[in-house]
Design an enzyme around this catalytic site. Sequence first.
Site, PDB file in Angstrom:
ATOM      1  N   LYS A  54       0.839  -1.201   0.000  1.00 20.88           N
ATOM      2  CA  LYS A  54       0.000   0.000   0.000  1.00 20.88           C
ATOM      3  C   LYS A  54       0.873   1.250   0.000  1.00 20.88           C
ATOM      4  CE  LYS A  54      -3.953  -1.977   2.359  1.00 20.88           C
ATOM      5  NZ  LYS A  54      -4.447  -2.413   3.660  1.00 20.88           N
ATOM      6  N   GLN A  98      -5.063  -1.247   9.722  1.00 17.08           N
ATOM      7  CA  GLN A  98      -4.975  -2.582   9.131  1.00 17.08           C
ATOM      8  C   GLN A  98      -5.659  -3.608  10.044  1.00 17.08           C
ATOM      9  OE1 GLN A  98      -3.511  -3.359   6.060  1.00 17.08           O
ATOM     10  NE2 GLN A  98      -4.319  -5.412   6.427  1.00 17.08           N
ATOM     11  N   ASP A 121     -11.407   3.239   4.229  1.00 15.39           N
ATOM     12  CA  ASP A 121     -11.819   1.832   4.099  1.00 15.39           C
ATOM     13  C   ASP A 121     -13.341   1.734   3.932  1.00 15.39           C
ATOM     14  OD1 ASP A 121     -10.003  -0.223   3.943  1.00 15.39           O
ATOM     15  OD2 ASP A 121      -9.658  -0.366   6.097  1.00 15.39           O
TER      16      ASP A 121
END
Length: 294
Positions: A54, A98, A121
């Site tokens: 990422k 995460q 997200d």
Amino acid sequence: MTAHIIDGKTIGAQLRGKIAGEVSRLKSAHGLTPGIAVVLVGADPASEVYVRTKSKAVAEAGMRAIDRKLPATANEAELLTLVAELNKDPGVHGILVQLPLPKQIDSQKVIAAIDPAKDVDGFHPINVGRLASGLPGLVPCTPLGCVILAKSVHPSLAGLEAVVIGRSNIVGKPVAQLLLAENATVTIAHSKTRDLPALCARADVVVAAIGRPEMVRRDWIKPGATVIDVGINRVPGEGGKSKIVGDVAFAEALEVAGAVTPVPGGVGPMTIACLLLNTLRAACAQNGLPAPAI
Ligand code: NAP
């Protein structure tokens, strides 16, 4: 019949190229560099690989990557303090924590603590509610990638019959909402669904998000259908090595479908591209700029 292979790698790279162009325009026109904070708690090897990938993609798009690490022993209060700090930081436009988190930390509590405007997200209850209500907001990356891939085959999904297999909060439910927003007729299937093969065989578009290797077989697929395979399953391969397969029996799908995503190289590359897209959109929204035309 041999299905068209939907090349997520190329479509993802094209999207990342457009995002990089917009980022460079934002920098020169407004002095704005979109920034995304990626928070990793602990040292889970798979999560570390994701975070590295990422961060590399973020840098390649010309954005600022802010990597924050906490030890595996970190408690919920420490993580919530870090999230609060990132919420306040005007140079951070997107926050990604995460998952999975160590068991001493309540993931839902952490997700709910992220500023919804920075929730790249798309997991915050406010963004989930906005998606379900048909209001603009940040939407989850993998589902967004699935819909972009489906639209690479069908520019309009209106009236198509879509079957989503899987009802998780991170894939199945949001992908169903996005397909509904595109005016598809959507059915969500799950482990209690009766006669799944017959249900699936009605679909013009199948999205498989199950986590079961190669479960969707040839006779589940309507001839000519578009098949989007979200699954990532590690199975034994040749010579004692392991390999990654999807939730769809790819070779069988190739024979009957109209178009199908490969695994790897289908949905996977779209997830990161959509994370960059969300960060770009979040940065524009937080600075009162119009949404980028991508
Ligand atoms: P999940 O939370 O485990 O959900 C799986 C869903 O599949 C559940 O709704 C479950 O039904 C359903 N299911 C399980 N067995 C079934 C069966 N025999 N028949 C019908 N439905 C069944 O998984 P997820 O997080 O959504 O992920 C799904 C897959 O996508 C995994 O392989 C994951 O690794 C992959 N994934 C890929 C990406 C990417 O970037 N490409 C991102 C996220 C996830 P119930 O609800 O009834 O239990």
